[in-house]
Design a protein around this motif. Structure first.
Motif, mmCIF file in Angstrom:
data_model
loop_
_atom_site.group_PDB
_atom_site.id
_atom_site.type_symbol
_atom_site.label_atom_id
_atom_site.label_comp_id
_atom_site.label_asym_id
_atom_site.label_seq_id
_atom_site.Cartn_x
_atom_site.Cartn_y
_atom_site.Cartn_z
ATOM 1 N N SER A 260 0.870 -1.177 0.000
ATOM 2 C CA SER A 260 0.000 0.000 0.000
ATOM 3 C C SER A 260 0.901 1.218 0.000
ATOM 4 C CB SER A 260 -0.873 -0.015 1.239
ATOM 5 O OG SER A 260 -1.738 1.082 1.279
ATOM 6 N N ASP A 261 0.621 2.238 -0.770
ATOM 7 C CA ASP A 261 -0.378 2.459 -1.804
ATOM 8 C C ASP A 261 0.295 2.237 -3.157
ATOM 9 O OD1 ASP A 261 -1.552 3.483 0.504
ATOM 10 O OD2 ASP A 261 -1.986 5.423 -0.309
ATOM 11 N N THR A 262 -0.496 1.814 -4.130
ATOM 12 C CA THR A 262 0.096 1.558 -5.443
ATOM 13 C C THR A 262 -0.957 1.448 -6.541
ATOM 14 O OG1 THR A 262 1.640 0.112 -6.642
ATOM 15 C CG2 THR A 262 0.057 -0.984 -5.191
ATOM 16 N N VAL A 263 -0.536 1.772 -7.739
ATOM 17 C CA VAL A 263 -1.326 1.384 -8.907
ATOM 18 C C VAL A 263 -1.197 -0.128 -9.049
ATOM 19 C CG1 VAL A 263 -1.015 3.510 -10.240
ATOM 20 C CG2 VAL A 263 0.665 1.679 -10.454
ATOM 21 N N TYR A 264 -2.008 -0.695 -9.897
ATOM 22 C CA TYR A 264 -1.887 -2.127 -10.236
ATOM 23 C C TYR A 264 -0.509 -2.332 -10.853
ATOM 24 C CZ TYR A 264 -2.801 -6.522 -12.704
ATOM 25 O OH TYR A 264 -2.738 -7.808 -13.172
ATOM 26 N N LYS A 265 0.279 -3.167 -10.220
ATOM 27 C CA LYS A 265 1.668 -3.330 -10.641
ATOM 28 C C LYS A 265 2.020 -4.815 -10.628
ATOM 29 C CE LYS A 265 6.234 -1.358 -9.857
ATOM 30 N NZ LYS A 265 7.133 -0.566 -9.005
ATOM 31 N N PRO A 266 1.676 -5.532 -11.684
ATOM 32 C CA PRO A 266 1.841 -7.000 -11.669
ATOM 33 C C PRO A 266 3.273 -7.462 -11.481
ATOM 34 C CG PRO A 266 1.072 -6.191 -13.834
ATOM 35 C CD PRO A 266 0.998 -5.049 -12.908
ATOM 36 N N GLU A 267 4.241 -6.583 -11.777
ATOM 37 C CA GLU A 267 5.659 -6.983 -11.613
ATOM 38 C C GLU A 267 5.989 -7.374 -10.176
ATOM 39 O OE1 GLU A 267 4.186 -4.275 -13.198
ATOM 40 O OE2 GLU A 267 5.877 -2.913 -13.466
ATOM 41 N N ILE A 268 5.221 -6.859 -9.202
ATOM 42 C CA ILE A 268 5.585 -7.181 -7.807
ATOM 43 C C ILE A 268 5.316 -8.645 -7.481
ATOM 44 C CG2 ILE A 268 5.227 -4.828 -6.969
ATOM 45 C CD1 ILE A 268 2.611 -5.767 -5.674
ATOM 46 N N ALA A 269 4.509 -9.322 -8.308
ATOM 47 C CA ALA A 269 4.177 -10.721 -8.017
ATOM 48 C C ALA A 269 5.433 -11.584 -7.914
ATOM 49 C CB ALA A 269 3.227 -11.261 -9.089
ATOM 50 N N THR A 270 6.438 -11.252 -8.705
ATOM 51 C CA THR A 270 7.692 -12.019 -8.670
ATOM 52 C C THR A 270 8.368 -11.884 -7.301
ATOM 53 O OG1 THR A 270 7.914 -11.166 -10.913
ATOM 54 C CG2 THR A 270 9.774 -12.432 -10.040
ATOM 55 N N THR B 263 -8.280 0.772 -2.759
ATOM 56 C CA THR B 263 -8.929 2.030 -2.392
ATOM 57 C C THR B 263 -10.299 2.140 -3.050
ATOM 58 O OG1 THR B 263 -6.710 2.988 -2.301
ATOM 59 C CG2 THR B 263 -8.546 4.535 -2.256
ATOM 60 N N PHE B 264 -10.401 1.565 -4.262
ATOM 61 C CA PHE B 264 -11.639 1.709 -5.036
ATOM 62 C C PHE B 264 -12.162 0.355 -5.518
ATOM 63 C CE2 PHE B 264 -9.103 5.608 -5.726
ATOM 64 C CZ PHE B 264 -9.991 6.547 -5.237
ATOM 65 N N LEU B 265 -13.408 0.380 -5.968
ATOM 66 C CA LEU B 265 -13.950 -0.731 -6.757
ATOM 67 C C LEU B 265 -13.730 -0.387 -8.231
ATOM 68 C CD1 LEU B 265 -17.331 -1.288 -4.853
ATOM 69 C CD2 LEU B 265 -15.258 -2.699 -4.723
ATOM 70 N N LYS B 266 -13.977 -1.373 -9.090
ATOM 71 C CA LYS B 266 -13.661 -1.095 -10.500
ATOM 72 C C LYS B 266 -14.635 -0.101 -11.131
ATOM 73 C CE LYS B 266 -15.682 -5.383 -12.296
ATOM 74 N NZ LYS B 266 -15.424 -6.614 -13.062
ATOM 75 N N ASP B 267 -15.722 0.226 -10.428
ATOM 76 C CA ASP B 267 -16.588 1.300 -10.935
ATOM 77 C C ASP B 267 -15.856 2.638 -10.956
ATOM 78 O OD1 ASP B 267 -16.459 1.649 -8.182
ATOM 79 O OD2 ASP B 267 -18.509 2.372 -8.001
ATOM 80 N N ARG B 268 -14.750 2.710 -10.222
ATOM 81 C CA ARG B 268 -13.964 3.949 -10.221
ATOM 82 C C ARG B 268 -12.530 3.682 -10.707
ATOM 83 N NH1 ARG B 268 -17.427 5.131 -5.731
ATOM 84 N NH2 ARG B 268 -18.447 7.171 -5.955
ATOM 85 N N GLN B 269 -12.441 2.824 -11.731
ATOM 86 C CA GLN B 269 -11.146 2.464 -12.313
ATOM 87 C C GLN B 269 -10.366 3.717 -12.735
ATOM 88 O OE1 GLN B 269 -10.399 -1.188 -13.199
ATOM 89 N NE2 GLN B 269 -8.421 -0.183 -12.909
ATOM 90 N N GLU B 270 -11.093 4.696 -13.240
ATOM 91 C CA GLU B 270 -10.417 5.874 -13.774
ATOM 92 C C GLU B 270 -9.761 6.696 -12.656
ATOM 93 O OE1 GLU B 270 -11.630 9.501 -16.773
ATOM 94 O OE2 GLU B 270 -12.859 7.682 -16.731
ATOM 95 N N ILE B 271 -10.523 6.915 -11.583
ATOM 96 C CA ILE B 271 -9.944 7.695 -10.474
ATOM 97 C C ILE B 271 -8.826 6.891 -9.799
ATOM 98 C CG2 ILE B 271 -11.790 7.075 -8.834
ATOM 99 C CD1 ILE B 271 -11.392 9.763 -7.515
ATOM 100 N N ALA B 272 -8.963 5.563 -9.803
ATOM 101 C CA ALA B 272 -7.881 4.725 -9.268
ATOM 102 C C ALA B 272 -6.602 4.980 -10.058
ATOM 103 C CB ALA B 272 -8.272 3.246 -9.333
ATOM 104 N N ALA B 273 -6.733 5.019 -11.386
ATOM 105 C CA ALA B 273 -5.549 5.249 -12.224
ATOM 106 C C ALA B 273 -4.983 6.651 -12.000
ATOM 107 C CB ALA B 273 -5.923 5.042 -13.685
ATOM 108 N N THR B 274 -5.868 7.640 -11.918
ATOM 109 C CA THR B 274 -5.418 9.035 -11.759
ATOM 110 C C THR B 274 -4.685 9.223 -10.433
ATOM 111 O OG1 THR B 274 -7.500 9.621 -12.814
ATOM 112 C CG2 THR B 274 -6.205 11.437 -11.884
ATOM 113 N N THR B 275 -5.242 8.642 -9.379
ATOM 114 C CA THR B 275 -4.652 8.853 -8.052
ATOM 115 C C THR B 275 -3.611 7.780 -7.718
ATOM 116 O OG1 THR B 275 -6.428 7.560 -7.032
ATOM 117 C CG2 THR B 275 -6.771 9.939 -7.177
ATOM 118 N N LYS B 276 -3.369 6.903 -8.693
ATOM 119 C CA LYS B 276 -2.378 5.817 -8.518
ATOM 120 C C LYS B 276 -2.723 4.913 -7.331
ATOM 121 C CE LYS B 276 1.074 7.875 -11.371
ATOM 122 N NZ LYS B 276 2.401 8.426 -11.562
ATOM 123 N N HIS B 277 -3.944 4.420 -7.396
ATOM 124 C CA HIS B 277 -4.412 3.431 -6.434
ATOM 125 C C HIS B 277 -4.893 2.189 -7.185
ATOM 126 C CE1 HIS B 277 -3.996 5.484 -2.671
ATOM 127 N NE2 HIS B 277 -4.624 6.565 -3.111
#
Lengths: 315, 315
Positions: A210-220, A233-247
Motif C-alpha cells: 500500500s499504496d500503489t497502482v496495479y503493478k503485476p511486476e511485484i508478483a515475482t 482504495t476503489f472498486l472497478k466502478d472507479r477504475q479511472e480515479i484509481a488510475a489518476t490517483t495511482k491506487h
C-alpha cells in the motif's frame, strides 16, 4: 504469525475509521507498519505494548501513513524509553521528525536510527537470525515501498522417539542434530540426520502493499507469500480515479494475489466513498478465492504447521 | 459566547483523553485554539463544521498542542477547501508544516497565512469589526502565548416603543440611532440618543492560558475576563514538579482567576497521574469560587445579557 489491523482506511481519519497502521508478530519479532494519525491511541486500545515496538516501517510520505509517528516518538520519550528505535522510511522523514523534535526542544533520551530508503529495486533492509524484510517497490504519487516479511527457516525438530532408540545420543548432541548434522556412533556408524529429526516448520511470509497502482511486476518479489495485504482504495466502478490517483481496485488486488500465488489476501485502504465494504470482497473474489477485509482490531493469525488462518476481532 | 472542549489532557493522547484543543464561538466569529493529535476526529465527533475554521491559534510548539494541525490541514486539502486559513503560532511552525506539505507533494489549493508570533509583550494579533485577539505572554519550557479574545462593543439597541412615539423617525434613521447619534426633528428639537436606544450588550471576553508556570503578571492583561481557562497540570502535592516542568497547580490557577477578577475559571491540561479530577476543582475553590473542570465534549456557554453560564455535555 499474527497481524493486527490498527487502521485500514484511506485519507482522513474519522471517529471509527483510522488511517493505515498494522502490527505484525512474525517468528517472535514485532514490527509496526505505517503510522497514520492516532496510531498510538489504537495501540493502546488494542493493548499492544509500546515496548514491543522497536522497528517501524513507513511505506511512503503521505500523511495517512505517517502523521502519527511524531506523536508516537514523543510519547516514547515521555515514557522514558531507553531502547533504540529503528525507522525504515523514504528519504525525507528524518528531516521532518528531527525538525519537530528540535523545534519543541524535546529530544528523546533513546536513539532513533533512520534507515533511509530510496532504491527503486527490491532490497533487503532488515536481517537477523529469525526474520528478513525486503522492500517491494510500488508505484504511487510519491516514492513508495511495500514490505515483504519472511521468517527464516528454523532449526530441525528432534524426533525424540527415534533418539531414545540410540542411547549413545546425549543431550549435548541435540543442538548438532537441530542444526542438521548426522550422528556418528562410537563404532563409526553414521545415523542420518533425517532419521533423528523432523523438518522445521515451513517459514511463513507476509507482504504489505500500500499504496500503489496495479503493478503485476511485484508478483515475482512476493511469489508464494502466505499472507498478502494489498490496497484496494476503489472498486472497478472507479477504475479511472484509481488510475489518476495511482491506487488499485479490489479486482486488481485479487489479480496480484492470484499472480503471486498468495494463500490469502487482505484488502484495505478503503475510500470513504464506499459504505458497503462487502463489495470489495465480492469483487476481489471474482479473481481470487481467499479474501478477507481488513477491519480495525482484526487479528489475522496464520499457523505455520497447518497454515490455517484464524480471525479474531479485538474490540 | 460558547467554548467547546475538544481535548483537555496533557502529554500523550489516550483512548478517552485527548490533548489540548478548543473551539470558541464569540460574537459570531469562530476560532480553533491549539490542535493536539486527533483534533480533526474530535471536531467530527462534536459535529463542528470544518468550514467554520478559518483562524487557528497555537499556543506553543509542544506536540500535545499542535501535532494534529498537519493532519487537519491535509484533510482541508482533501475536502477541496478554498478559503484562506490563518494560523497564529510561534515562529517555527510554518517551517514544520511547509516541509511536510512539500515532502508529501500535497500542496493545498487554499492559502495558508502564517502569523508568526515572537513578541514577549502582549500584542493585538487579530482585529475585525466584531472581535479582537491579544496574546498573553506565558512562561513555559518553550516560547508560549495564551490568547485573550474580546468582543467589540456592539451597536446600541433600538428602543422601539420610544421610537414609535416619534413618528418623524423613519427606518432609514435607525442605523444612525444604533451608531449613537441623537435625532433632530424638523423643528430642530434634539432627542438624545439614550432616550431612543438601550446600551449594547456588554462585550464578553475569554482568556486561554496554557501552558505556563504561575505567572501573576498576566492578571493585568486579562483583567475582568468573563471566562478564563487556565492550565492546572498538577495539584499542589506536586508543586515541585510543576515548577520544574513549568506548569501550574490548581491552586495557582485559582489565584490567577481571583487576581484577574475573572467571573469563571475552567481548569484543564490534567496530568495522567491523577484519576480523581474533582480534586482539582476542590483545590482551586480554596481560593476562587466559580470553578469548572474541562471535559471533552463540554460546551460552556456565556450569555451576554445575564452572564449566566450554562454547561452542556455533548457526547
Amino acid at each position: 504469525m499474527s497481524l493486527t489491523i490498527l487502521g485500514c482506511h484511506s485519507a482522513t481519519p474519522r471517529t471509527s475509521a483510522h488511517p493505515t497502521s498494522q502490527y505484525l508478530e512474525i517468528n517472535n519479532k514485532r514490527f509496526l507498519i505505517d503510522c497514520g494519525e492516532g496510531t498510538q491511541v489504537q495501540l493502546r486500545k488494542y493493548k499492544i505494548k509500546f515496548s514491543n515496538i522497536n522497528h517501524i516501517f513507513i511505506s511512503h510520505l503521505h500523511g495517512d501513513h505517517f502523521f502519527g509517528l511524531i506523536g508516537l516518538i514523543s510519547t516514547f520519550g515521555l515514557l522514558n524509553r531507553k531502547n533504540d528505535l529503528h525507522i525504515y522510511a523514504p528519504t525525507g522523514l528524518k528531516e521532518i521528525i528531527q525538525l519537530q523534535l528540535k523545534t519543541s526542544n524535546s529530544w528523546p533520551q533513546f536513539d532513533i536510527i533512520y534507515h533511509e530508503l530510496k532504491n527503486d529495486q527490491s532490497e533487503l533492509i532488515f536481517d537477523d537470525n529469525k526474520v528478513e524484510v525486503y522492500t517491494v517497490p510500488l508505484t504511487h504519487r510519491v516514492y513508495t515501498n511495500g514490505f515483504l516479511f519472511k521468517e527464516k527457516i528454523g532449526e530441525r525438530k528432534l524426533n525424540i522417539n527415534a533418539i531414545k532408540e540410540n542411547p549413545e545420543i546425549e543431550i549435548c548432541d541435540y543442538q548438532n542434530l537441530k542444526n542438521g548434522k548426522d550422528f556418528v556412533t562410537k563404532n563409526g556408524t553414521i545415523i542420518e540426520n533425517k532419521e533423528l529429526t523432523f523438518d522445521p516448520n515451513k517459514p511463513l511470509s507476509y507482504a504489505f502493499c500500500s499504496d500503489t497502482v496495479y503493478k503485476p511486476e511485484i508478483a515475482t518479489i512476493i511469489k508464494n507469500v502466505d499472507l498478502l495485504y494489498h490496497e484496494s482504495t476503489f472498486l472497478k466502478d472507479r477504475q479511472e480515479i484509481a488510475a489518476t490517483t495511482k491506487h488499485s481496485t479490489a479486482e486488481e488486488a485479487g489479480k496480484i494475489a492470484k499472480k503471486a500465488n498468495s494463500k490469502q489476501l487482505i484488502l484495505g485502504h478503503f475510500s470513504s466513498r464506499y459504505t458497503n465494504l462487502d463489495l470489495f470482497k465480492q469483487e476481489a473474489e471474482t479473481v481470487f478465492d481467499n479474501v478477507v477485509l481488513a477491519k480495525e482490531g482484526k487479528i489475522i493469525t496464520v499457523d505455520n504447521k497447518t497454515f490455517a488462518t484464524e480471525l479474531t476481532i479485538n474490540q
